[in-house]
Design a protein around this motif. Sequence first.
Motif, PDB file in Angstrom:
ATOM      1  N   GLN A 123       0.827  -1.212   0.000  1.00  0.00           N
ATOM      2  CA  GLN A 123       0.000   0.000   0.000  1.00  0.00           C
ATOM      3  C   GLN A 123       0.861   1.261   0.000  1.00  0.00           C
ATOM      4  O   GLN A 123       0.529   2.250  -0.663  1.00  0.00           O
ATOM      5  CB  GLN A 123      -0.949  -0.002   1.214  1.00  0.00           C
ATOM      6  CG  GLN A 123      -2.040  -1.054   1.144  1.00  0.00           C
ATOM      7  CD  GLN A 123      -2.953  -0.883  -0.062  1.00  0.00           C
ATOM      8  OE1 GLN A 123      -3.250   0.233  -0.471  1.00  0.00           O
ATOM      9  NE2 GLN A 123      -3.394  -1.992  -0.631  1.00  0.00           N
ATOM     10  N   GLU A 157      -4.653  -1.875  -9.934  1.00  0.00           N
ATOM     11  CA  GLU A 157      -4.276  -0.967  -8.846  1.00  0.00           C
ATOM     12  C   GLU A 157      -3.087  -0.100  -9.240  1.00  0.00           C
ATOM     13  O   GLU A 157      -3.040   1.085  -8.911  1.00  0.00           O
ATOM     14  CB  GLU A 157      -3.970  -1.763  -7.581  1.00  0.00           C
ATOM     15  CG  GLU A 157      -5.222  -2.313  -6.934  1.00  0.00           C
ATOM     16  CD  GLU A 157      -4.946  -3.224  -5.750  1.00  0.00           C
ATOM     17  OE1 GLU A 157      -5.887  -3.425  -4.964  1.00  0.00           O
ATOM     18  OE2 GLU A 157      -3.824  -3.748  -5.615  1.00  0.00           O
ATOM     19  N   LYS A 179      -3.495   8.969   0.674  1.00  0.00           N
ATOM     20  CA  LYS A 179      -2.845   7.659   0.821  1.00  0.00           C
ATOM     21  C   LYS A 179      -1.337   7.823   0.940  1.00  0.00           C
ATOM     22  O   LYS A 179      -0.679   7.163   1.734  1.00  0.00           O
ATOM     23  CB  LYS A 179      -3.171   6.761  -0.383  1.00  0.00           C
ATOM     24  CG  LYS A 179      -4.555   6.156  -0.352  1.00  0.00           C
ATOM     25  CD  LYS A 179      -4.739   5.265  -1.573  1.00  0.00           C
ATOM     26  CE  LYS A 179      -6.104   4.631  -1.586  1.00  0.00           C
ATOM     27  NZ  LYS A 179      -6.327   3.837  -2.810  1.00  0.00           N
TER      28      LYS A 179
END
Length: 197
Positions: free
Chosen positions: A86, A107, A189
């Motif tokens: 991530q 992604e 993020k």
Amino acid sequence: LQNWQDLPRPLIAVVVGGAKFPIRMGASDLRRLAAEANGLARERKGSLVIILSPRTNARHAQAMLQEFDVPYRFYPWGPGKPNPYQAALGLADEFVVTSESASMISEAVYSGKPVNIFELPQFPLFLSWSAKYGLGAVAARRGWLQPPRNIRRISRQLIRKKIVTQLGEKPRVRPYFLSNEDIVVNKLKSMLATAVE
């Protein structure tokens, strides 16, 4: 997670999946992936963050380490080991992704950063059938059979549409445009990933 601030930019995240029928992934494929990713980082004067998945054969993956002569961090999968996937989606400048996983590819593309696909070999005797025509289509409509996913078709279509580049080729990609909302989400993020480190 180890701090990546000392790694030269661009930071290239190499996201490695695993064998998934009909796709094969052996030690020689991982060595070739490592050599090509290393060449990309050397050409860009950057560094690599190599992230393995639960499906990656850990013994085969050790063969990758012999191919690197650029700065890198290596993250094998395992209980209690750091998994910076991530963080990489937010912080990496570019991606190399193996071709067997539609979710990993999507992604990486959705990050809005350049994506290079490393195409893995396929078993030659893989049988496919159409979910649109014939008995297979009837069985699929009734829920008796699930049509086989042709992941190679997905990656090749993305390459043909210039959304991603095949690793080893000159970049020919169109920028992937994000909405303002997506940009804000990705920025958050990235900030959260930095805070975790």
